[in-house]
Design an enzyme around this catalytic site. Structure first.
Site, PDB file in Angstrom:
ATOM      1  N   PRO A 246       0.843  -1.207   0.000  1.00 50.45           N
ATOM      2  CA  PRO A 246       0.000   0.000   0.000  1.00 50.45           C
ATOM      3  C   PRO A 246       0.870   1.246   0.000  1.00 50.45           C
ATOM      4  O   PRO A 246       1.811   1.354   0.771  1.00 50.45           O
ATOM      5  CB  PRO A 246      -0.770  -0.099   1.326  1.00 50.45           C
ATOM      6  N   GLU A 247       0.564   2.152  -0.897  1.00 50.55           N
ATOM      7  CA  GLU A 247       1.307   3.407  -0.983  1.00 50.55           C
ATOM      8  C   GLU A 247       0.443   4.536  -0.423  1.00 50.55           C
ATOM      9  O   GLU A 247      -0.676   4.307   0.027  1.00 50.55           O
ATOM     10  CB  GLU A 247       1.684   3.680  -2.450  1.00 50.55           C
TER      11      GLU A 247
END
Ligand SMILES: [Zn+2]
Length: 277
Positions: free
Chosen positions: A2-3
């Site tokens: 996840p960014e």
């Protein structure tokens, strides 16, 4: 992994479910994730207290009460999911928090993380800014006014490649490899250039590009729990329309020259040798 955009969307989703309510029961199904979970401290700081805010700092989710903050990171494969049931339907559910409002329980917020590189930590209110995970973080790319001037100043004397400079969270948070590639393409700056050689007006283009690439990703992600729930597999990135990343040999969207690739700092790098200087 996840960014920033995924974490921003998750933050909004969690906020919509728990803001102004309370997490009155905190059940932990294992004592540790990446680090031991401070279960007792979390219960003292968070449990039974009104949630005053749910914010994102870099890729950390911060849940605030009058006493302190829960600090949650998703690691490689983490996620938070909301369900009416106390026991999550998902494998690898490591913590479950009951959500109540004035009328009683409204559901459960679950922390799910197959690979357990994430963390659930906490901090008192006063100590948050000095927390080891928080204190050295650079500015937020979306919320910071004058990001271009900050990056310009910080890059003076830095001989590291501009792409690596952007991916260093001391300089600016949330610019992962894909976003660094895309932003530099949009800005017309070659990824291998020394950060110190990037001119003031180019930093304006770069910071504008970072903001627009991240904003587009957040908009693509939506704001509900449904949009980010690949819990059992690789969470993956939001569906982005990528201009340069992964397009090795394909025609540049601007000039039709074949996209070049290389490795900078060991990370896959894509650029147009004609459009990016
Ligand atoms: Zn081009």
């Amino acid at each position: 992994m996840p960014e920033l955009p995924e974490v921003e969307c998750l933050t909004r989703a969690v906020r919509s479910v728990i803001l102004g309510k309370k997490l009155d029961e905190m059940v932990f199904h294992r004592p540790d994730l990446r680090w031991p979970i401070p279960m007792q401290d979390l219960r003292e700081l968070i449990a039974g207290k009104t949630i005053l805010s749910v914010e994102r700092r870099s890729k950390y989710l911060l849940i605030e009460t009058e006493s302190g903050y829960a600090i949650i990171h998703l690691g490689m494969t983490g996620n938070m999911l909301f369900s009416p049931e106390a026991t999550g339907r998902w494998n690898h559910t490591h913590a479950s928090f009951r959500v109540i409002d004035d009328s009683g329980p409204v559901g459960y917020l679950h922390y799910v993380d197959p690979r357990r590189f994430g963390c659930i930590l906490c901090s008192s209110r006063d100590a948050l800014s000095q927390h080891p995970l928080i204190r050295n973080l650079g500015p937020e790319p979306l919320e910071t006014e004058g990001l271009d001037e900050i990056l310009y100043q910080r890059s003076r004397g830095k001989t590291v490649a501009v792409k690596n400079f952007l991916m260093d969270a001391h300089n600016v948070v949330g610019v992962g490899n894909i976003y660094a590639n895309e932003s530099l393409f949009l800005a017309g700056v070659k990824p291998s250039r020394k950060a110190s050689a990037v001119k003031r007006e180019e930093w304006t283009k770069i910071s504008g590009a970072i903001k627009s690439v991240l904003t587009a990703a957040i908009q693509a992600g939506g704001t509900t729990f449904r949009d980010y729930k690949h819990v059992d597999g690789e969470p993956g990135y939001f569906e982005l329309s990528l201009s340069v990343y992964g397009r090795d040999g394909d025609p540049c969207l601007r000039c039709k020259t074949g996209i070049s690739s290389s490795r900078i700092g060991g990370r896959a790098t894509y650029f147009c040798r004609r459009c990016q200087r």
